[in-house]
Motif scaffolding. Sequence first.
Motif, PDB file in Angstrom:
ATOM      1  N   MET A   1       0.850  -1.189   0.000  1.00 10.63           N
ATOM      2  CA  MET A   1       0.000   0.000   0.000  1.00 10.63           C
ATOM      3  C   MET A   1       0.883   1.236   0.000  1.00 10.63           C
ATOM      4  N   SER A   2       0.271   2.396  -0.094  1.00 11.06           N
ATOM      5  CA  SER A   2       0.954   3.696  -0.213  1.00 11.06           C
ATOM      6  C   SER A   2       1.949   3.691  -1.367  1.00 11.06           C
ATOM      7  N   VAL A   3       1.536   3.095  -2.475  1.00  9.05           N
ATOM      8  CA  VAL A   3       2.400   3.049  -3.649  1.00  9.05           C
ATOM      9  C   VAL A   3       2.551   4.433  -4.257  1.00  9.05           C
ATOM     10  N   TYR A  41     -12.178   2.866   6.129  1.00 13.34           N
ATOM     11  CA  TYR A  41     -12.897   1.596   6.265  1.00 13.34           C
ATOM     12  C   TYR A  41     -13.494   1.227   4.915  1.00 13.34           C
ATOM     13  N   ASN A  42     -13.181   0.017   4.476  1.00 13.68           N
ATOM     14  CA  ASN A  42     -13.716  -0.476   3.203  1.00 13.68           C
ATOM     15  C   ASN A  42     -13.475   0.520   2.067  1.00 13.68           C
ATOM     16  N   GLY A  43     -12.311   1.142   2.087  1.00 10.14           N
ATOM     17  CA  GLY A  43     -11.940   2.045   1.000  1.00 10.14           C
ATOM     18  C   GLY A  43     -12.524   3.434   1.077  1.00 10.14           C
ATOM     19  N   SER A  44     -13.153   3.786   2.219  1.00 11.30           N
ATOM     20  CA  SER A  44     -13.740   5.124   2.371  1.00 11.30           C
ATOM     21  C   SER A  44     -13.221   5.786   3.640  1.00 11.30           C
ATOM     22  N   GLU A  88      -9.732  -1.598   1.149  1.00  9.85           N
ATOM     23  CA  GLU A  88      -9.746  -2.272   2.442  1.00  9.85           C
ATOM     24  C   GLU A  88      -9.665  -1.245   3.571  1.00  9.85           C
ATOM     25  N   ASP A  89      -9.389  -1.733   4.798  1.00 10.54           N
ATOM     26  CA  ASP A  89      -9.213  -0.856   5.942  1.00 10.54           C
ATOM     27  C   ASP A  89      -7.784  -0.326   5.963  1.00 10.54           C
ATOM     28  N   GLY A  90      -7.643   0.934   6.309  1.00 14.32           N
ATOM     29  CA  GLY A  90      -6.313   1.526   6.326  1.00 14.32           C
ATOM     30  C   GLY A  90      -6.327   2.890   6.975  1.00 14.32           C
ATOM     31  N   LYS A  91      -5.312   3.685   6.652  1.00  5.02           N
ATOM     32  CA  LYS A  91      -5.212   5.045   7.170  1.00  5.02           C
ATOM     33  C   LYS A  91      -4.422   5.884   6.185  1.00  5.02           C
ATOM     34  N   GLN A 120      -1.658   3.765   4.049  1.00  3.74           N
ATOM     35  CA  GLN A 120      -1.151   2.512   4.595  1.00  3.74           C
ATOM     36  C   GLN A 120      -2.314   1.598   4.944  1.00  3.74           C
ATOM     37  N   ASP A 121      -2.101   0.296   4.795  1.00  6.92           N
ATOM     38  CA  ASP A 121      -3.076  -0.673   5.283  1.00  6.92           C
ATOM     39  C   ASP A 121      -3.121  -0.621   6.805  1.00  6.92           C
ATOM     40  N   LEU A 122      -4.296  -0.795   7.389  1.00 11.05           N
ATOM     41  CA  LEU A 122      -4.429  -0.853   8.840  1.00 11.05           C
ATOM     42  C   LEU A 122      -5.639  -1.725   9.192  1.00 11.05           C
TER      43      LEU A 122
END
Length: 287
Positions: A1-3, A41-44, A88-91, A120-122
């Motif tokens: 993630m964070s590409v 959450y879930n891409g939002s 997905e879930d992330g920040k 980033q994924d979280l």
Amino acid sequence: MSVYPIILSQTMFTHRDNLHYPFEERGLQFGDGVYEVIRIYNGSYYLLQEHVDRLFRSAEAIKLVLPFSKNEITNLLLDLLERNNMSEDGKVYLQSTRGSAPRDHTFPKNVEANVYAYVQDLPRNKKNLENGVSAITRHDSRWDYCYIKSLNLLPNVLAKQEAKENGSFEAIFHKDGLVTECSSSNVYLVKDGEIHTHPASNGILHGCVRMRVEQFSADLSLPFVENSFSVDDIADADELFLSSSTAEVMPIVSVDGTKIGNGQPGKITRQLQEAYEKDANIIRHTV
């Protein structure tokens, strides 16, 4: 993630492997900047506008002029998720500094602020949310303007590391025996059906999730009392919990080795967890 992080001051999306950080950068040399961590959450995004608003409040407090409007930053952050195919879930970590200039304590002239953001994924910490966590107490040695979400986090880092070395999740700060907040979260004490937490003064960060906890409490007809409770009050608490964008509404079941209540997450904490999950449109956690 964070590409594909973005460097907002140049309105540029670039691969993370292509990033170069200037060695004369105000954030690096002085901690001269502010930041936000925004949950996904879930891409939002969750509480996106609240975080953007707080970023601008923090920037104004340190006389930092951001090179974008709130709407422009919001749109760029939305574009960041799309470019990273975030589902997905992330920040998102979002930071602004006073810019890159020869090192001098006074503000540089004619230098534009640097603004960075990356994804980033979280995954959610389902085990801790279900079972609760432990904490330690430590003296609050930070500066007097904790309402500014600044880059000056060394006391927080040291306290968080000490908590980890003691097998705990968080460090609860106190000044003159009165609890302020934690190293990276707000903290709440439940007693006789009332939720107590430090007032939203200059001495604590006005958490975005904290504002939601206050709203959830009103919706559930639970008294939300903004007064300072003491370290000694913790031992007699019915429940204790913390909140932040990364921890959500997290039960605290022991402090300094002493159980809180029966050592299990309490009823009111559970109600607030469920209200958070409903508000964030996420699935109820299971271990």
